[in-house]
Design a protein around this motif. Structure first.
Motif, PDB file in Angstrom:
ATOM      1  N   UNK A 143       0.862  -1.186   0.000  1.00 17.88           N
ATOM      2  CA  UNK A 143       0.000   0.000   0.000  1.00 17.88           C
ATOM      3  C   UNK A 143       0.896   1.233   0.000  1.00 17.88           C
ATOM      4  N   UNK A 144       0.477   2.264  -0.688  1.00 16.52           N
ATOM      5  CA  UNK A 144       1.290   3.480  -0.756  1.00 16.52           C
ATOM      6  C   UNK A 144       1.184   4.300   0.524  1.00 16.52           C
ATOM      7  N   UNK A 145      -0.015   4.365   1.092  1.00 17.44           N
ATOM      8  CA  UNK A 145      -0.234   5.176   2.294  1.00 17.44           C
ATOM      9  C   UNK A 145      -0.538   4.281   3.489  1.00 17.44           C
ATOM     10  N   UNK A 146       0.414   4.233   4.439  1.00 16.35           N
ATOM     11  CA  UNK A 146       0.245   3.482   5.672  1.00 16.35           C
ATOM     12  C   UNK A 146       0.629   4.381   6.830  1.00 16.35           C
ATOM     13  N   UNK A 147       0.014   4.206   7.993  1.00 13.67           N
ATOM     14  CA  UNK A 147       0.199   5.147   9.116  1.00 13.67           C
ATOM     15  C   UNK A 147       1.637   5.286   9.599  1.00 13.67           C
ATOM     16  N   UNK A 148       2.287   4.181   9.903  1.00 14.34           N
ATOM     17  CA  UNK A 148       3.601   4.266  10.541  1.00 14.34           C
ATOM     18  C   UNK A 148       4.734   4.495   9.552  1.00 14.34           C
ATOM     19  N   UNK A 149       4.580   3.975   8.344  1.00 14.85           N
ATOM     20  CA  UNK A 149       5.641   4.083   7.337  1.00 14.85           C
ATOM     21  C   UNK A 149       4.991   3.955   5.968  1.00 14.85           C
ATOM     22  N   UNK A 150       5.160   4.951   5.128  1.00 15.97           N
ATOM     23  CA  UNK A 150       4.518   4.917   3.815  1.00 15.97           C
ATOM     24  C   UNK A 150       5.225   3.928   2.893  1.00 15.97           C
ATOM     25  N   UNK A 151       4.527   3.547   1.831  1.00 12.94           N
ATOM     26  CA  UNK A 151       5.137   2.660   0.853  1.00 12.94           C
ATOM     27  C   UNK A 151       6.358   3.284   0.212  1.00 12.94           C
ATOM     28  N   UNK A 152       6.321   4.601   0.002  1.00  9.91           N
ATOM     29  CA  UNK A 152       7.459   5.306  -0.582  1.00  9.91           C
ATOM     30  C   UNK A 152       8.674   5.211   0.340  1.00  9.91           C
ATOM     31  N   UNK A 153       8.467   5.390   1.637  1.00 11.29           N
ATOM     32  CA  UNK A 153       9.575   5.314   2.592  1.00 11.29           C
ATOM     33  C   UNK A 153      10.126   3.892   2.667  1.00 11.29           C
ATOM     34  N   UNK A 154       9.226   2.900   2.638  1.00 14.56           N
ATOM     35  CA  UNK A 154       9.665   1.508   2.689  1.00 14.56           C
ATOM     36  C   UNK A 154      10.470   1.150   1.444  1.00 14.56           C
ATOM     37  N   UNK A 155      10.033   1.617   0.277  1.00 10.24           N
ATOM     38  CA  UNK A 155      10.758   1.351  -0.961  1.00 10.24           C
ATOM     39  C   UNK A 155      12.159   1.967  -0.912  1.00 10.24           C
ATOM     40  N   UNK A 156      12.252   3.174  -0.350  1.00  5.35           N
ATOM     41  CA  UNK A 156      13.557   3.821  -0.233  1.00  5.35           C
ATOM     42  C   UNK A 156      14.499   3.002   0.650  1.00  5.35           C
ATOM     43  N   UNK A 157      13.954   2.448   1.739  1.00  9.30           N
ATOM     44  CA  UNK A 157      14.773   1.625   2.636  1.00  9.30           C
ATOM     45  C   UNK A 157      15.254   0.369   1.912  1.00  9.30           C
ATOM     46  N   UNK A 158      14.345  -0.317   1.199  1.00  8.80           N
ATOM     47  CA  UNK A 158      14.708  -1.552   0.515  1.00  8.80           C
ATOM     48  C   UNK A 158      15.758  -1.311  -0.569  1.00  8.80           C
TER      49      UNK A 158
END
Length: 359
Positions: free
Chosen positions: A104-119
């Protein structure tokens, strides 16, 4: 967000039933021993292996939505794992070999965009396909999300057919590219660099568990003469033959590689030297019985082999050196035989000692 109450579950069930039957892999055909003599049939037998199902990691803070995606994908033959906590995805991926992350792109604790950047900052996941699922319709925001390294964007509400198509295409492409990088294009076996890496990894595992390992180095004899006499296309057929023979006769757990030129490598775990020698000898005899044809002429080829083992040899380089040395003495002793680096006696003066001849 997807409203599950608005879904026509009856139509979804019908679609799932239909697509599930369409995506079932074709089972390998059955054949008798006599039928396997047909080369075209052998090619089909060795290429019709059931592919490994795609492993899809679903990341969504809404468990009902995640379960809906999982139901659709699993009905299409894929394996899924669901997580509602983006922060745990790197650790989850260590135990779940994902072919794609659907998030999902929008999640409360960590957005999909932020997670993709981490990965994308983790070397092992630089090429891991990522697809966003969101109700976001602003094209500019979609492009911004894709800029961090994602591979696709699915807009809600999600159609089951599109979900399966989008998710399956990318892992298929990635597996194809990965295969081209690690396999020899002619034989379809692991290439030189890959087989060396696999030997190191397999040996490390055997060292941890105390499992025996055998390495076989095989060399087709007088191969240059085959190329010079019959041409390179016939030589290519000769090179492909050991791969077919090895894949048909060895276990799925055995690792087979084209080491280079006319040399091949086999890594066998859980097998003693005696058993490995008997097995490779049988393969040698089978290969020698193959009748190759060129311009009305029939000819045969042979190979010699050298065996080395762990724990007798403790490193990958020592295994290769010992197996290569045994191969050298097998060829020196008359060719078309298999020597064991640890049992076939080789004198320190470089002369062949008492060899157990297997021709």
């Amino acid at each position: 967000m997807l409203d599950l109450s608005e879904i026509n579950w009856g139509s979804v069930a019908d679609w799932v039933s239909g697509v599930g039957s369409l995506l079932q892999p074709e089972l390998p055909i059955q054949a008798s021993v006599s039928e396997i003599t047909d080369r075209r049939l052998i090619d089909r037998l060795t290429s019709c292996l059931v592919p490994e199902p795609y492993h899809i990691l679903i990341v969504d803070d809404d468990p009902d939505v995640a379960q809906f995606y999982a139901m659709i994908l699993e009905s299409a033959g894929m394996h899924t794992r669901i997580s509602a906590t983006p922060e745990q995805i790197p650790s989850i991926l260590e135990g779940f070999d994902a072919d794609l992350v659907l998030m999902d792109l929008y999640m409360p604790s960590c957005s999909g965009l932020e997670l993709a950047q981490v990965l994308r900052q983790i070397p092992g996941y630089l090429s891991l396909p990522i697809i966003y699922v969101s109700s976001e319709t602003n094209v500019r925001r979609q492009f911004k999300a894709l800029e961090v390294g994602a591979d696709g964007f699915i807009t809600k509400p999600v159609e089951p057919e599109r979900l399966v198509t989008e998710v399956s295409l990318r892992p298929e492409r990635m597996r194809t590219l990965r295969s081209l990088m690690i396999r020899d294009s002619l034989t379809g076996l692991f290439n030189h660099n890959t087989i060396l890496q696999l030997l190191k990894v397999t040996l490390a595992s055997c060292q941890r568990t105390g499992t025996p390992l055998c390495l076989a180095m095989l060399d087709i004899e007088h191969f240059k003469s085959v190329n010079d006499t019959y041409g390179h296309p016939i030589g290519d057929q000769v090179l492909m033959a050991p791969g077919r023979t090895l894949r048909l006769r060895l276990r799925e757990s055995d690792i087979i590689g084209h080491y280079g030129g006319e040399e091949f490598t086999v890594i066998m775990t859980g097998v003693g030297l005696g058993c490995a020698k008997t097995l490779i000898d049988g393969l040698r005899e089978s290969f020698a019985s193959i009748a190759f044809q060129a311009d009305g002429h029939v000819f045969h080829c042979t190979f010699s082999g050298g065996l080395a083992a762990f724990p007798e040899q403790l490193s990958a380089s020592e295994l290769i050196k010992a197996a290569d040395r045994a191969l050298y003495y097998a060829k020196r002793a008359g060719r078309n035989r298999v020597f064991n680096a640890h049992l076939d006696l080789i004198g320190d003066d470089g002369r062949a000692g008492k060899h157990s001849r297997s021709a």
